[in-house]
Enzyme design. Structure first.
Site, mmCIF file in Angstrom:
data_model
loop_
_atom_site.group_PDB
_atom_site.id
_atom_site.type_symbol
_atom_site.label_atom_id
_atom_site.label_comp_id
_atom_site.label_asym_id
_atom_site.label_seq_id
_atom_site.Cartn_x
_atom_site.Cartn_y
_atom_site.Cartn_z
ATOM 1 N N GLU A 179 19.392 6.389 -15.880
ATOM 2 C CA GLU A 179 19.622 5.823 -14.651
ATOM 3 C C GLU A 179 18.082 5.413 -14.241
ATOM 4 O OE1 GLU A 179 20.550 9.308 -12.250
ATOM 5 O OE2 GLU A 179 19.049 10.520 -13.039
ATOM 6 N N LYS B 59 14.756 5.323 -12.018
ATOM 7 C CA LYS B 59 13.639 6.503 -11.543
ATOM 8 C C LYS B 59 13.142 5.906 -10.155
ATOM 9 C CE LYS B 59 9.813 9.340 -12.139
ATOM 10 N NZ LYS B 59 9.130 9.173 -10.745
ATOM 11 N N ASP C 157 11.524 5.025 -6.565
ATOM 12 C CA ASP C 157 10.220 5.590 -6.044
ATOM 13 C C ASP C 157 10.426 5.591 -4.536
ATOM 14 O OD1 ASP C 157 7.575 5.906 -6.071
ATOM 15 O OD2 ASP C 157 6.931 3.755 -6.262
ATOM 16 N N TYR D 95 21.040 11.466 -7.135
ATOM 17 C CA TYR D 95 20.989 11.148 -8.575
ATOM 18 C C TYR D 95 21.603 12.346 -9.322
ATOM 19 C CZ TYR D 95 16.321 13.307 -7.753
ATOM 20 O OH TYR D 95 15.259 13.928 -7.114
ATOM 21 N N LYS E 95 8.505 5.912 -17.961
ATOM 22 C CA LYS E 95 7.557 5.276 -16.818
ATOM 23 C C LYS E 95 7.243 3.769 -17.488
ATOM 24 C CE LYS E 95 6.163 7.024 -13.575
ATOM 25 N NZ LYS E 95 5.352 7.854 -13.186
ATOM 26 N N CYS F 112 -13.232 -15.677 17.263
ATOM 27 C CA CYS F 112 -11.883 -15.957 16.853
ATOM 28 C C CYS F 112 -12.031 -17.306 16.004
ATOM 29 C CB CYS F 112 -10.891 -16.702 17.755
ATOM 30 S SG CYS F 112 -9.639 -17.091 17.106
ATOM 31 N N CYS G 144 -10.157 -20.377 17.456
ATOM 32 C CA CYS G 144 -10.741 -21.298 18.760
ATOM 33 C C CYS G 144 -12.168 -20.880 18.882
ATOM 34 C CB CYS G 144 -9.814 -20.856 19.718
ATOM 35 S SG CYS G 144 -9.735 -19.217 20.362
ATOM 36 N N CYS H 294 -7.330 -11.976 19.535
ATOM 37 C CA CYS H 294 -7.742 -13.306 20.453
ATOM 38 C C CYS H 294 -6.780 -13.423 21.583
ATOM 39 C CB CYS H 294 -7.560 -14.718 19.548
ATOM 40 S SG CYS H 294 -8.041 -16.055 20.591
ATOM 41 N N CYS I 125 -5.062 -20.772 21.977
ATOM 42 C CA CYS I 125 -5.591 -20.876 20.646
ATOM 43 C C CYS I 125 -4.722 -21.446 19.801
ATOM 44 C CB CYS I 125 -5.937 -19.231 20.155
ATOM 45 S SG CYS I 125 -6.452 -19.160 18.466
#
Length: 684
Positions: free
Chosen positions: A116, A118, A120, A230, A329, A423, A426, A441, A446
């Site tokens: 199956e 694994k 995360d 699982y 893994k 910014c 602008c 901003c 802008c």
């Protein structure tokens, strides 16, 4: 009505709601509309309100209702949740197999391997006692974890009770699994968090863990969490001989698992396998690694375990790991590259986002050239500088992220990086609001803010102007043809034809797409405005409260805070936006060119009566409409009608859009009248 009949109706409603939760959240095969589901849920709430003594522990209405906790209670597992020993190659998996064989030598036990993914995410053990979900315990140190039941109950796919007419319910039934967030949901979650000026999650696993660590279950309820079972913990009152039989049982009890997920996602290669030999298990490991990037959730390996529980018992454990299982893994999808420069980008809410521009490098088969650094706090935490060599990976196999700096390669002349308050788009001075990590901003004109706001305004979930793509928006702003949302509806065909690379056909398509967007539901219109903190669901809740554009424009802080999905921060943001004269004037301009549809009365909740002009009439929808099909369905059902997927003699009308197919032919054959979306709206 007698109490016994009331209780029977409650049980029937609970069963139906649980069934439809499973179809929708696990199999992705809903049998009823959202409106029909809401009606079932509302009926259950009404009965429980009238008969509070019949409110059961496993009622779906109790999924989100508890007060915030002071802390989580430490709880011991009946049987330790062991950690798996890791292997990192086919050769090491073969070595694991040899150890199993050597330990079983002379015992004559036949066995197979159950393979199956694994996952995360965050490991959790669900504890059902006499069929009721009584606890949900994190792995913790393997012996003791924390009971996060209040948060687990907010995951709609997890049954609050297990029921069956075919098999006896175990006295104790512990199910171990992983709480995950799918990749696409992770991206949406981070977008929302960014809009709120908060620190984004680094990856789906952190997002899942962070969500389940919230002491307020209402926060967890807003997160797109999923549970995938699982393995079993302690089971009393049922005999299960293997991992395969365990999966048959949890599927019977409709506990979410990746077997059913495989079916709903139509994944061709099975993501589970019972291997008769170790060679088959090794092949599974290699095949799963190739599938990894295409899966909707993160995995970091394959689990290979002895299938038969009797053999697992013989093998036992060593230290805190079982002898009968290993985690194969996968190689980390990481690479080393160098940061050439850091650029600051400006989003539609004005947030400054630093982005690392890097020497191109391949990660997981994809060439990466840049990665977001999120904000100044994140830059400081990782101490990222221009010229640094860094390790990067793709968070959720999607987002390029800087994992760490290779300090041994850092130049002695490097200097810490600070985001300028000027910014970059602008030139205006940005500001940092107290309690937030982002610099913004505040100039409404802008160019970057305007462009990103326009992209949001025309997006599918907003005004849905599908022919108005990002590059065209940028071009229209550059040519000063569009300086606001309402300017989109002032564009003339002749203006577009004057632009380079704009042909007759593409211009006609664009003008048609703009014209089609003029019929818009109130919730979508509110969402399209891009008010800070107002996402799709909040927009729906606000539309539901105020019903029409006039009600929305005249709303106040008090009435907004009364809405379940709207907190003080969101309410203040809406009021602040509507108090802005230029913003309100822009809405008025849009109102003059759009047909903003009132929120359907049938969705107003308990106590309201729908305007059932379509009562008992059946419609069929086909082709591409000016609005999403779900909206058209909501519109019909809100007025008492039904929507069918097939055309028959019982069909009242067919609503057809562009590229209508065989259903249109069938309607013509049966002599059924065909309507456009606009004609449906006029139907009385």
């Amino acid at each position: 009505m007698a109490k016994s009949k009331i209780k029977d109706e409650i049980d029937e409603l609970k069963g139906k709601i649980s069934h439809h939760n499973y179809l929708y959240h696990v199999l992705d095969k809903p049998e009823i509309t959202d409106y029909e589901y809401d009606q079932l849920f509302q009926r259950l709430q009404d009965i429980e309100k009238e008969y509070p003594e019949l409110l059961a522990e496993d009622s779906p209405t109790r999924r989100v209702g508890g007060e915030p906790l002071d802390n989580f209670v430490k709880t011991q597992h009946r049987e330790p949740m062991l950690s798996l020993q890791n292997t990192y190659s086919p050769d090491e998996i073969l070595e694991f197999h040899e150890r199993v064989q050597n330990y079983l030598k002379g015992q004559g036990e036949a066995y197979s391997y159950f393979c199956e993914p694994k996952f995360d995410g965050l490991a959790v053990e669900l504890v059902y006692e006499k069929g009721l979900l009584k606890a949900a315990i994190t792995r913790g140190d393997g012996v003791t974890g924390e009971d996060i039941l209040s948060n687990i109950k907010t995951i709609p796919s997890i049954p609050l009770s297990i029921q069956s007419r075919e098999i006896k319910i175990p006295e104790i039934f512990e199910v171990r699994g992983e709480v995950v967030i799918f990749k696409k949901d992770f991206l949406k979650l981070n977008e929302t968090i960014e809009q709120q000026g908060k620190v984004q999650f680094a990856n789906p696993r952190n997002a899942a863990a962070g969500s389940l660590r919230q002491l307020d279950p209402k926060i967890a309820a807003t997160r797109p969490l999923k549970f995938l079972a699982y393995s079993p913990g302690v089971i009393k009152g049922a005999k299960i001989k293997s991992q395969e039989e365990f999966f048959e049982m949890i599927r019977h009890f409709k506990i979410p698992n990746a077997f059913d997920l495989t079916l709903s996602l139509k994944i061709k290669n099975p993501i589970y396998k019972t291997a008769k030999s170790i060679d088959e298990a090794v092949t599974y490991y290699s095949d799963l690694e190739k599938m990894r990037a295409s899966l909707p959730f993160e995995i970091d390996g394959a689990v290979i375990k002895v299938n038969e529980f009797s053999v697992q018992d013989i093998l036992g454990k060593v230290a805190r790991s079982p002898r009968w299982a290993t985690a194969g893994k996968f190689k980390p999808q990481q690479a080393e590259t160098q940061i050439e420069k850091i650029e600051v980008q400006v989003g539609r809410t004005g947030v400054f986002t630093p982005v690392a521009i890097m020497t191109p490098v391949k990660v997981g088969g994809v060439t990466i050239t840049n990665a977001t650094l999120h904000n100044q706090d994140e830059i400081d935490r990782k101490d990222v500088r221009v010229g640094d060599f860094v390790i990067i990976h793709r968070a959720g196999d999607v987002i390029p992220e800087v994992v760490e700096v290779v300090l041994s390669k850092r130049s002695k002349s490097s200097k810490p990086y600070r985001i300028s308050y000027d910014c970059p788009s602008c030139g205006e001075i940005g500001e940092k609001i107290e309690g937030e990590v982002a610099i913004r901003c505040v100039n409404p004109m802008c160019p970057s803010v305007l462009i990103e706001s326009l992209k949001h305004f025309v997006s599918r979930k907003a005004m849905n102007i599908d022919k108005l793509g990002e590059r065209i928006i940028e071009r229209l702003v550059e040519e000063n043809l569009v300086k606001s949302f309402s300017d989109i509806y002032k564009i003339e065909k002749e203006d577009l034809l004057k632009l380079e690379r704009f042909g007759e056909k593409s211009v006609d398509n664009l003008v048609h797409s703009i014209e089609q967007s003029k019929n818009v539901h109130l919730s979508k219109f509110i969402y399209s405005l891009g008010i800070r903190f107002v996402g799709e669901q909040t927009a729906k809740a606000v539309a539901k409260k105020f019903k029409n554009i006039e009600g929305f424009l005249n709303c106040d802080l008090e009435s907004l805070v009364d809405i379940d999905d709207v907190g003080p921060k969101v309410a203040e943001s809406i009021v602040k936006s509507l108090d802005d004269k230029s913003f309100k004037n822009e809405i008025k301009k849009l109102e003059s060119v759009l047909n903003i549809l009132d929120y359907p009365e049938a969705h107003a909740g308990s106590g309201s009566k729908p305007n059932e002009i379509f009562e008992a009439l059946t419609f069929v929808i086909t082709g591409t409409l000016p609005v999403q099909r779900s909206e058209a369905q909501d519109y019909i059902e809100a007025r008492g009608g039904k929507v069918s997927s097939t055309v028959s003699k019982k069909t009242f009308r067919v609503v057809a859009g562009e590229n209508a197919g065989s259903k249109l032919d069938k309607a013509t054959e049966l002599g059924i009248e065909v309507l456009t979306w606009e004609e449906l709206l006029k139907l009385k």
